[in-house]
Design an enzyme around this catalytic site. Sequence first.
Site, PDB file in Angstrom:
ATOM      1  N   ARG A  87       0.851  -1.181   0.000  1.00  0.00           N
ATOM      2  CA  ARG A  87       0.000   0.000   0.000  1.00  0.00           C
ATOM      3  C   ARG A  87       0.893   1.239   0.000  1.00  0.00           C
ATOM      4  O   ARG A  87       1.804   1.363   0.812  1.00  0.00           O
ATOM      5  CB  ARG A  87      -0.883   0.023   1.240  1.00  0.00           C
ATOM      6  CG  ARG A  87      -1.782   1.270   1.292  1.00  0.00           C
ATOM      7  CD  ARG A  87      -2.335   1.508   2.672  1.00  0.00           C
ATOM      8  NE  ARG A  87      -3.176   2.686   2.709  1.00  0.00           N
ATOM      9  CZ  ARG A  87      -3.305   3.464   3.776  1.00  0.00           C
ATOM     10  NH1 ARG A  87      -2.628   3.191   4.872  1.00  0.00           N
ATOM     11  NH2 ARG A  87      -4.091   4.522   3.751  1.00  0.00           N
ATOM     12  N   HIS A 176      -8.340   6.472   0.232  1.00  0.00           N
ATOM     13  CA  HIS A 176      -9.181   5.276   0.470  1.00  0.00           C
ATOM     14  C   HIS A 176      -9.624   4.643  -0.847  1.00  0.00           C
ATOM     15  O   HIS A 176     -10.643   3.955  -0.915  1.00  0.00           O
ATOM     16  CB  HIS A 176     -10.438   5.623   1.294  1.00  0.00           C
ATOM     17  CG  HIS A 176     -10.168   6.076   2.683  1.00  0.00           C
ATOM     18  ND1 HIS A 176     -10.893   7.084   3.292  1.00  0.00           N
ATOM     19  CD2 HIS A 176      -9.248   5.677   3.599  1.00  0.00           C
ATOM     20  CE1 HIS A 176     -10.438   7.277   4.511  1.00  0.00           C
ATOM     21  NE2 HIS A 176      -9.436   6.431   4.724  1.00  0.00           N
ATOM     22  N   ASN A 331     -20.223  -1.254  11.425  1.00  0.00           N
ATOM     23  CA  ASN A 331     -20.614  -1.692  12.769  1.00  0.00           C
ATOM     24  C   ASN A 331     -21.590  -0.788  13.504  1.00  0.00           C
ATOM     25  O   ASN A 331     -22.206  -1.230  14.472  1.00  0.00           O
ATOM     26  CB  ASN A 331     -19.360  -1.865  13.637  1.00  0.00           C
ATOM     27  CG  ASN A 331     -18.506  -3.030  13.185  1.00  0.00           C
ATOM     28  OD1 ASN A 331     -18.902  -4.183  13.281  1.00  0.00           O
ATOM     29  ND2 ASN A 331     -17.326  -2.736  12.648  1.00  0.00           N
ATOM     30  N   GLU A 381      -9.399  -4.173   1.959  1.00  0.00           N
ATOM     31  CA  GLU A 381      -8.340  -3.502   1.205  1.00  0.00           C
ATOM     32  C   GLU A 381      -7.176  -4.439   0.916  1.00  0.00           C
ATOM     33  O   GLU A 381      -6.547  -4.352  -0.144  1.00  0.00           O
ATOM     34  CB  GLU A 381      -7.877  -2.270   1.974  1.00  0.00           C
ATOM     35  CG  GLU A 381      -8.965  -1.199   2.054  1.00  0.00           C
ATOM     36  CD  GLU A 381      -8.598  -0.040   2.955  1.00  0.00           C
ATOM     37  OE1 GLU A 381      -8.027   0.943   2.437  1.00  0.00           O
ATOM     38  OE2 GLU A 381      -8.862  -0.122   4.173  1.00  0.00           O
TER      39      GLU A 381
END
Length: 395
Positions: A87, A176, A331, A381
């Site tokens: 990443r 993101h 959540n 991801e």
Amino acid sequence: MSARNILVINCGSSSIKFALVNEAQATFPLQGLAERLGSPEAVLHWQLGDEKQSLEIPGAAHLAALEQLLPLAQEAAGGKIDGIGHRVVHGGEHFTGSCLITDEVLAAIRANAQLAPLHNPANLIGIDAAFALFAELPQVAVFDTAFHQTMPEHAYRYAVPEFLYKEHNVRRYGFHGTSHHFVSKRAAEMTNLPVEDSCWLTAHLGNGCSTCAVVNGESRDTSMGMTPLEGLVMGTRSGDVDPNLHSYLHRTLGWSLEQIDRMLNHDSGLKGLSGLSNDMRTLYEARISGHPGAMLAFEVFCYRLAKSLAGMACALPKLDGLIFTGGIGENSSAVRSRTLEHLKLFNFKLDEQANARCTRGVGGEIQAAGSPRVLVVPTNEERQIALDTLALLDV
């Protein structure tokens, strides 16, 4: 051909998040976190199958932590790792997609470090360490910003003099990207819609938060900008503020740019509003107990999120659904419910039982009959980074 294994590495300044991704397995054979690197409290945590273990590695830096990881990854992969996916936070305008890492790619990542001084140097540490240990393996850089390189100019340009863009790269980039890419594609699969003919509003909500408008598998707009500070209220980041706040604080309090930058990035957001915590779970409990700061932080967070989603809708020719993801998005049924209450003009209606069910990795559609789609889609991801890596190995 046997199923391939990709080691995914996400390096922070003092941490390494990692996962071994097997293309044929739904769960990760190995995943973990090395944290507090460079300190006497450095420690490596990992989960191999169902077994969780930890190892203290006092004073270990990134290279030493990766040296501990290697045998674990090789064991979990049956002795065969096929590639490594890294990443990388900021690719600037250099990178419109993931790419095999070469000397030229490394130079470009270094050149973009000024756009992400907290992130790119740490990502480079992990890449350098991985090459030192796995020189023979193909390694791929997957950029947070690359997915948003499909934004049109009217979405990414700031209204500032042109030379700042042309000569100094001042524009909106977005972040993101791997998450928005993964969940919009997954939502299309869940609803039996073709990715190339589907339009989504996505909300990635964690300690960092951003929204995105995804049209036919491509980003058309997103809430983060030149840096990850722009946009939504986040855990410790302010999101949007009046640009003149900097000069006001300098004039009235004598604060330096460094002090203002630290306050906006580390002492603001949910933490600053509540005076209590940057963790939505803590704030939710405190809100129920009547804590004024927690109640305010919750309301501001949801309202600003709804405003951003409504704005993102300007980039969509149609709306196939709204997607919640990330630690909070996946959540917090309360955040989802309150946010949709602010979006009355979209006629969203929740199935409260379905909304309550979606937590701890459980996803699905949560709208009531007659409402536009609302989905909870757990992000992944690491798998998206692995998929990007595998695609480049196939070229």
